[in-house]
Design a protein around this motif. Sequence first.
Motif, PDB file in Angstrom:
ATOM      1  N   UNK A  57     -11.320  17.678 -30.456  1.00 24.38           N
ATOM      2  CA  UNK A  57     -11.463  16.669 -31.493  1.00 24.38           C
ATOM      3  C   UNK A  57     -10.380  16.843 -32.536  1.00 24.38           C
ATOM      4  N   UNK A  58      -9.785  15.736 -32.958  1.00 21.26           N
ATOM      5  CA  UNK A  58      -8.768  15.751 -34.017  1.00 21.26           C
ATOM      6  C   UNK A  58      -9.401  15.225 -35.302  1.00 21.26           C
ATOM      7  N   UNK A  59      -9.089  15.886 -36.411  1.00 24.27           N
ATOM      8  CA  UNK A  59      -9.755  15.555 -37.672  1.00 24.27           C
ATOM      9  C   UNK A  59      -8.757  15.475 -38.819  1.00 24.27           C
ATOM     10  N   UNK A  60      -9.083  14.623 -39.794  1.00 21.52           N
ATOM     11  CA  UNK A  60      -8.470  14.652 -41.115  1.00 21.52           C
ATOM     12  C   UNK A  60      -9.607  14.968 -42.075  1.00 21.52           C
ATOM     13  N   UNK A  61      -9.569  16.189 -42.637  1.00 23.46           N
ATOM     14  CA  UNK A  61     -10.730  16.639 -43.390  1.00 23.46           C
ATOM     15  C   UNK A  61     -11.895  16.796 -42.431  1.00 23.46           C
ATOM     16  N   UNK A  62     -13.009  16.147 -42.737  1.00 19.61           N
ATOM     17  CA  UNK A  62     -14.189  16.205 -41.872  1.00 19.61           C
ATOM     18  C   UNK A  62     -14.348  14.944 -41.027  1.00 19.61           C
ATOM     19  N   UNK A  63     -13.358  14.043 -41.119  1.00 23.57           N
ATOM     20  CA  UNK A  63     -13.461  12.766 -40.406  1.00 23.57           C
ATOM     21  C   UNK A  63     -12.763  12.852 -39.058  1.00 23.57           C
ATOM     22  N   UNK A  64     -13.477  12.539 -38.008  1.00 23.03           N
ATOM     23  CA  UNK A  64     -12.895  12.579 -36.670  1.00 23.03           C
ATOM     24  C   UNK A  64     -11.921  11.420 -36.498  1.00 23.03           C
ATOM     25  N   UNK A  65     -10.712  11.745 -36.015  1.00 19.29           N
ATOM     26  CA  UNK A  65      -9.680  10.727 -35.804  1.00 19.29           C
ATOM     27  C   UNK A  65      -9.268  10.611 -34.330  1.00 19.29           C
ATOM     28  N   UNK A  66      -9.856  11.437 -33.485  1.00 20.49           N
ATOM     29  CA  UNK A  66      -9.526  11.366 -32.063  1.00 20.49           C
ATOM     30  C   UNK A  66     -10.339  12.366 -31.276  1.00 20.49           C
ATOM     31  N   UNK A  67     -10.676  12.038 -30.041  1.00 21.78           N
ATOM     32  CA  UNK A  67     -11.446  12.934 -29.194  1.00 21.78           C
ATOM     33  C   UNK A  67     -11.061  12.695 -27.741  1.00 21.78           C
ATOM     34  N   UNK A  68     -11.030  13.783 -26.965  1.00 17.60           N
ATOM     35  CA  UNK A  68     -10.655  13.657 -25.553  1.00 17.60           C
ATOM     36  C   UNK A  68     -11.339  14.732 -24.724  1.00 17.60           C
ATOM     37  N   UNK A  69     -11.745  14.355 -23.508  1.00 22.20           N
ATOM     38  CA  UNK A  69     -12.180  15.318 -22.506  1.00 22.20           C
ATOM     39  C   UNK A  69     -10.951  15.771 -21.716  1.00 22.20           C
ATOM     40  N   UNK A  70     -11.203  16.614 -20.723  1.00 21.61           N
ATOM     41  CA  UNK A  70     -10.119  17.115 -19.885  1.00 21.61           C
ATOM     42  C   UNK A  70     -10.049  16.345 -18.569  1.00 21.61           C
ATOM     43  N   UNK A  71      -8.808  16.194 -18.087  1.00 23.41           N
ATOM     44  CA  UNK A  71      -8.550  15.545 -16.800  1.00 23.41           C
ATOM     45  C   UNK A  71      -7.733  16.486 -15.930  1.00 23.41           C
ATOM     46  N   UNK A  72      -8.171  16.682 -14.693  1.00 25.87           N
ATOM     47  CA  UNK A  72      -7.412  17.535 -13.775  1.00 25.87           C
ATOM     48  C   UNK A  72      -6.295  16.724 -13.139  1.00 25.87           C
ATOM     49  N   UNK A  73      -5.077  17.281 -13.183  1.00 24.24           N
ATOM     50  CA  UNK A  73      -3.909  16.643 -12.567  1.00 24.24           C
ATOM     51  C   UNK A  73      -3.453  17.531 -11.418  1.00 24.24           C
ATOM     52  N   UNK A  74      -3.641  17.058 -10.194  1.00 26.24           N
ATOM     53  CA  UNK A  74      -3.368  17.878  -9.016  1.00 26.24           C
ATOM     54  C   UNK A  74      -1.896  18.257  -8.904  1.00 26.24           C
ATOM     55  N   UNK A  75      -0.993  17.345  -9.253  1.00 24.95           N
ATOM     56  CA  UNK A  75       0.444  17.626  -9.107  1.00 24.95           C
ATOM     57  C   UNK A  75       0.893  18.777  -9.995  1.00 24.95           C
ATOM     58  N   UNK A  76       0.177  18.996 -11.093  1.00 23.92           N
ATOM     59  CA  UNK A  76       0.503  20.094 -12.012  1.00 23.92           C
ATOM     60  C   UNK A  76      -0.483  21.248 -11.888  1.00 23.92           C
TER      61      UNK A  76
END
Length: 307
Positions: A57-76
Amino acid sequence: MKKRAIILLLFLVSFGRLFAQIPSWKVNESDYQYTMTFVAKLNVDGVPLTNSNDLVGAFVGSTCRGVSKLTYVASANSYFAYLIVLSNSPGEAITFNLYDSSKNKVTKVSKTIHFVATQHIGDLFQSYSIAEPALNNKAEILSFDFLNIKTLTSLISSGSVKLGISQGNPLTDLTPVYVLSNGARLYKNRTLQSSGTTSMSFSTPVTFEVLSEDESTLVKYTVEVTPTLGPPLVCYKKEAVCYEGGVIKVLYPIEKEEVVLTRDGVSVSTQSITNGQALFSDLKEGTYTISVGGNSKEIKINLKPSL
């Protein structure tokens, strides 16, 4: 029946606790006009996060500004977070939190970054590291040698490795053995290398890339190998007599270097330098050739009449 009810109750309580701390990080995208994007790897306590339920989660102060789960990339063969961060004010300090689903734990990341509208950071080769504690950012070759070959001269500087090895070693078939900065990786043509496993030609300079553990630093190194003569070769002899063979004593400063003794092109004996010397004894009359470290020297053993 009562016992079953108690067991069921305990299970439900445990189940509730297990999922009670899952973050509910959300962003109202319509509230913001600018975006900043990341291709990132996540790491907690030196261990990469690799579960599809892990979060950043990305935050400015206590406010969430972005969130992401993980993705598996087979080529890498790696897990990545494709993170979009939102803002209305360029320059805001962005902080990160990591959620490790295997431990049901949220970790605050010390690292921060300032928001830059439309900026994109990271790719599948050199991702952005979001880790607590921070991973190593050094990308250095600390030592570089070749498997089963003695290095006579070595000069490692920023972006350059210059090595001297004994003449006679085939430059077309050398196996690199190296030590890098902690956690760093070595690549050739963007293919990951492994120390001491792959032979290759060094008849011309070879370029490698060293990627730091946190993938923030990528340094090119050119490795140049020069065949060279070893240190001076010093030999002493003792003539043969009718009741005792001759002796050749070889002095050479490189320990364990192989010394080959031949006569008329035929190998007579092979020894390794031990404590700075090698000793060949019980030699018959004739001309011998001593070869070590790219140096060769002829010694003639004469038959000395006994007194």
